[in-house]
Design a protein around this motif. Structure first.
Motif, PDB file in Angstrom:
ATOM      1  N   VAL A  95       0.804  -1.225   0.000  1.00 47.49           N
ATOM      2  CA  VAL A  95       0.000   0.000   0.000  1.00 47.49           C
ATOM      3  C   VAL A  95       0.844   1.286   0.000  1.00 47.49           C
ATOM      4  O   VAL A  95       0.544   2.201  -0.772  1.00 47.49           O
ATOM      5  CB  VAL A  95      -1.062  -0.014   1.135  1.00 47.49           C
ATOM      6  N   PRO A  96       1.920   1.391   0.816  1.00 47.43           N
ATOM      7  CA  PRO A  96       2.701   2.641   0.791  1.00 47.43           C
ATOM      8  C   PRO A  96       3.183   2.985  -0.618  1.00 47.43           C
ATOM      9  O   PRO A  96       3.097   4.123  -1.063  1.00 47.43           O
ATOM     10  CB  PRO A  96       3.877   2.347   1.721  1.00 47.43           C
ATOM     11  N   GLU A  97       3.606   1.943  -1.326  1.00 46.11           N
ATOM     12  CA  GLU A  97       4.128   2.153  -2.683  1.00 46.11           C
ATOM     13  C   GLU A  97       2.977   2.459  -3.660  1.00 46.11           C
ATOM     14  O   GLU A  97       3.077   3.359  -4.513  1.00 46.11           O
ATOM     15  CB  GLU A  97       4.910   0.870  -2.997  1.00 46.11           C
ATOM     16  N   LEU A  98       1.833   1.788  -3.485  1.00 45.33           N
ATOM     17  CA  LEU A  98       0.677   2.055  -4.357  1.00 45.33           C
ATOM     18  C   LEU A  98       0.168   3.481  -4.172  1.00 45.33           C
ATOM     19  O   LEU A  98      -0.237   4.146  -5.126  1.00 45.33           O
ATOM     20  CB  LEU A  98      -0.465   1.073  -4.040  1.00 45.33           C
ATOM     21  N   ALA A  99       0.191   3.947  -2.922  1.00 42.58           N
ATOM     22  CA  ALA A  99      -0.282   5.312  -2.647  1.00 42.58           C
ATOM     23  C   ALA A  99       0.602   6.317  -3.387  1.00 42.58           C
ATOM     24  O   ALA A  99       0.105   7.303  -3.942  1.00 42.58           O
ATOM     25  CB  ALA A  99      -0.261   5.578  -1.143  1.00 42.58           C
ATOM     26  N   GLU A 100       1.917   6.049  -3.422  1.00 42.97           N
ATOM     27  CA  GLU A 100       2.833   6.946  -4.152  1.00 42.97           C
ATOM     28  C   GLU A 100       2.527   6.920  -5.639  1.00 42.97           C
ATOM     29  O   GLU A 100       2.467   7.959  -6.295  1.00 42.97           O
ATOM     30  CB  GLU A 100       4.302   6.530  -3.911  1.00 42.97           C
ATOM     31  N   GLU A 101       2.319   5.709  -6.178  1.00 45.31           N
ATOM     32  CA  GLU A 101       2.016   5.602  -7.612  1.00 45.31           C
ATOM     33  C   GLU A 101       0.716   6.321  -7.935  1.00 45.31           C
ATOM     34  O   GLU A 101       0.608   7.019  -8.938  1.00 45.31           O
ATOM     35  CB  GLU A 101       1.892   4.134  -8.023  1.00 45.31           C
ATOM     36  N   ALA A 102      -0.280   6.155  -7.059  1.00 45.19           N
ATOM     37  CA  ALA A 102      -1.584   6.777  -7.299  1.00 45.19           C
ATOM     38  C   ALA A 102      -1.469   8.299  -7.263  1.00 45.19           C
ATOM     39  O   ALA A 102      -2.212   9.014  -7.944  1.00 45.19           O
ATOM     40  CB  ALA A 102      -2.597   6.286  -6.265  1.00 45.19           C
ATOM     41  N   ARG A 103      -0.537   8.793  -6.458  1.00 45.27           N
ATOM     42  CA  ARG A 103      -0.298  10.230  -6.372  1.00 45.27           C
ATOM     43  C   ARG A 103       0.114  10.794  -7.741  1.00 45.27           C
ATOM     44  O   ARG A 103      -0.166  11.927  -8.065  1.00 45.27           O
ATOM     45  CB  ARG A 103       0.861  10.453  -5.399  1.00 45.27           C
ATOM     46  N   GLN A 104       0.793   9.931  -8.503  1.00 43.46           N
ATOM     47  CA  GLN A 104       1.188  10.373  -9.854  1.00 43.46           C
ATOM     48  C   GLN A 104       0.051  10.153 -10.853  1.00 43.46           C
ATOM     49  O   GLN A 104       0.267   9.955 -12.045  1.00 43.46           O
ATOM     50  CB  GLN A 104       2.456   9.638 -10.283  1.00 43.46           C
ATOM     51  N   LYS A 105      -1.175  10.093 -10.295  1.00 46.41           N
ATOM     52  CA  LYS A 105      -2.402  10.055 -11.097  1.00 46.41           C
ATOM     53  C   LYS A 105      -2.538   8.786 -11.941  1.00 46.41           C
ATOM     54  O   LYS A 105      -3.008   8.800 -13.062  1.00 46.41           O
ATOM     55  CB  LYS A 105      -2.511  11.295 -12.004  1.00 46.41           C
ATOM     56  N   LYS A 106      -2.044   7.684 -11.360  1.00 42.57           N
ATOM     57  CA  LYS A 106      -2.234   6.418 -12.074  1.00 42.57           C
ATOM     58  C   LYS A 106      -3.206   5.573 -11.262  1.00 42.57           C
ATOM     59  O   LYS A 106      -3.149   5.587 -10.039  1.00 42.57           O
ATOM     60  CB  LYS A 106      -0.899   5.675 -12.182  1.00 42.57           C
ATOM     61  N   ARG A 107      -4.061   4.860 -11.956  1.00 44.54           N
ATOM     62  CA  ARG A 107      -4.917   3.922 -11.235  1.00 44.54           C
ATOM     63  C   ARG A 107      -4.174   2.603 -11.116  1.00 44.54           C
ATOM     64  O   ARG A 107      -3.769   2.038 -12.128  1.00 44.54           O
ATOM     65  CB  ARG A 107      -6.194   3.694 -12.044  1.00 44.54           C
ATOM     66  N   VAL A 108      -3.949   2.125  -9.904  1.00 45.25           N
ATOM     67  CA  VAL A 108      -3.174   0.895  -9.754  1.00 45.25           C
ATOM     68  C   VAL A 108      -3.903  -0.107  -8.859  1.00 45.25           C
ATOM     69  O   VAL A 108      -4.694   0.273  -7.991  1.00 45.25           O
ATOM     70  CB  VAL A 108      -1.767   1.157  -9.147  1.00 45.25           C
ATOM     71  N   ALA A 109      -3.596  -1.382  -9.098  1.00 43.68           N
ATOM     72  CA  ALA A 109      -4.211  -2.443  -8.292  1.00 43.68           C
ATOM     73  C   ALA A 109      -3.249  -3.610  -8.181  1.00 43.68           C
ATOM     74  O   ALA A 109      -2.576  -3.953  -9.149  1.00 43.68           O
ATOM     75  CB  ALA A 109      -5.502  -2.901  -8.963  1.00 43.68           C
ATOM     76  N   VAL A 110      -3.167  -4.196  -6.980  1.00 38.54           N
ATOM     77  CA  VAL A 110      -2.361  -5.412  -6.790  1.00 38.54           C
ATOM     78  C   VAL A 110      -3.210  -6.437  -6.045  1.00 38.54           C
ATOM     79  O   VAL A 110      -3.741  -6.153  -4.972  1.00 38.54           O
ATOM     80  CB  VAL A 110      -1.078  -5.139  -5.960  1.00 38.54           C
TER      81      VAL A 110
END
Ligand code: 5AD
Ligand code: SF4
Length: 448
Positions: free
Chosen positions: A109-124
């Protein structure tokens, strides 16, 4: 500072998962907040067990979407069972969602939150190792959860848990012992071991260890531990060795949650529970023979597809016969992709509600009578905090897991105290302290 807020739905495992998620985010420089309006990251840890939990989850995300309209930089993440179960469908249903993570991808989650901050929709959703654990937070934590396994191989036909959480995966004894030690060293008196199907603990570890062995190792390695519990056991994997461990190991409490689900053999078979009503009652009798004051609680589902009046009557009869101290009763809820969802003869909502009301009545009569019989008894109560309603008094639990409300100073929180049960009140008991704990004077100041 960047703040995060977590809203948790569902079972004890979800509460535990939110605790280790909090830990992981704090390790990455995030600060937790109880105020969702202040948060830069809004997280919802979801449950898939019943439809109602699903509806509540989407309605909360709907409210967050409005907050996001005013503060577009806020990130919204959905984690846990429902995220895993719905996958990409959740993105379609909730456009405000920025990322999703399944229960075994929480540590990402910490890493996904960073990716999402760059306006990407991500899912693992991938199933990786258990990962993380809980450290002891600041302040007194009288009772703490420690997960020993995750997932379930039982595949009861009504249940979405195996679909959402995957196959059983046990943690190593070493990892569990280290986490229990950490919590007890920080002052925790009670450890509740968690697993969806905990009586099968170790079966994926090559039969080297089982739940009874684990209880024994914990009791031996950590003699300061006052109370040890485990949830949730399954009747068909309850061994004699485990019954004896419950009876012989002094920290193991004489309280057991053992889901019955139905009193009808036909329905139990359709649910694929793996036992008959007679096997359940025999097991309950056997455990009581070893643990005489056993406090027994259960889960029951009414209105499973095809449940007749006759089947339902068998459930009511079982409740009377098994002498449950408490039963959590649910209307059957259709869960997508389960076998029971496709069965014919789904019952109308009204019929399920009628049966639920009747069952709750029967359960309550029994529970009230059992609680009344405790008046005058002396019980050791572990004080957990102030009482939820008034915040004026203290609230704790007996070893049998009954909630007790009593008067006393906040300095007693985290202590085990001898109490006399004086009255019953709704779902709890009232108590009076027999002798205050050593080292604490009446005004609540610790003197030692
Ligand atoms: N409908 C209703 N209750 C359910 N449970 C699990 N799945 C369902 C469902 N589809 C109940 C069971 C279980 C408890 C955690 O939730 O009784 O033991
Ligand atoms: Fe669901 Fe059955 Fe597994 Fe419990 S034992 S989690 S009810 S599948």
């Amino acid at each position: 500072m960047k703040f995060f807020y977590i809203h948790t739905f569902g079972c004890q495992m979800n509460v535990y998962d939110s605790e280790r998620l909090t830990q992981a985010l704090q390790d990455h420089g995030w600060t937790v907040t109880k105020n969702s309006g202040q948060a830069d990251l809004l997280l919802i840890n979801t449950c898939t067990v019943r439809q109602l939990a699903e509806e509540k989850a989407f309605s909360l995300i709907g409210r967050w979407a409005k907050m996001k309209a005013d503060r577009p930089d806020v990130i919204v993440g959905m984690v846990g069972c429902l995220a895993q179960h719905l996958r990409q469908k959740a993105f379609k249903r909730a456009p405000a969602l920025d990322f999703m993570a399944g229960p075994r991808a929480l540590m990402r989650v910490p890493e996904l939150a960073e990716e999402a901050r760059q306006k990407k929709r991500v899912a693992v959703f991938s199933v990786c190792n258990f990962g993380g654990g809980t450290k002891a937070p600041e302040g007194v934590v009288p009772s703490a959860y420690v997960a020993v396994m995750d997932g379930c191989n039982q595949y009861c036909t009504y249940c979405a848990v195996p679909l959402a959480r995957g196959r059983e995966k046990s943690r190593s004894q070493k990892e569990i012992l280290a986490e229990v030690k950490r919590r007890v060293a920080a002052g925790t008196k009670e450890i509740i071991l968690l697993g969806q199907n905990i009586t099968r603990y170790g079966s994926d570890l090559g039969q080297k260890i089982n739940l009874a062995d684990l209880l024994c190792r914990i009791a031996e390695a950590i003699p300061e531990l006052s109370r040890l519990r485990f949830i949730t056991g399954h009747p068909s994997a309850f061994t004699e060795q485990l019954i004896k461990a419950m009876a012989d190991l002094s920290p193991v409490c004489g309280a057991l949650h053992l889901p019955l689900q139905s009193g009808s053999d036909r329905i139990l078979q359709a649910m694929k529970r793996g036992y008959t009503s007679t096997q359940y009652t025999d097991l309950a009798r056997k455990i009581r023979a070893f643990v005489p004051d056993l406090v027994l609680s259960t889960d029951i589902i009414v209105g499973f597809p095809g449940e007749t009046e006759h089947d339902f009557q068998a459930t009511l009869d079982m409740v009377k016969q098994c002498d449950f101290d408490m039963a959590f009763c649910f209307k059957y809820s259709i869960r997508q992709a389960t076998i029971a969802a496709e069965l014919p003869d789904q019952l109308p909502l009204l019929e399920k509600e009628k049966r639920l009301a009747l069952l709750l009545d029967t359960v309550e009569q029994k529970a009230v009578a059992k609680k009344a019989a405790m008046i005058g008894r002396r019980e050791k109560v572990l004080i957990e905090g102030t009482d939820v309603k008034t915040k004026q008094r203290l609230q704790g639990r007996t070893r049998g897991n009954h909630i007790v409300i009593l008067d006393g100073p906040p300095a007693w929180i985290g202590r085990e105290i001898e109490v006399e049960i004086t009255a019953t009140a709704n779902w709890s008991l009232m108590g009076e302290v027999i002798s205050p704990p050593a080292g604490i004077v009446n005004n609540g100041q610790a003197i030692a």
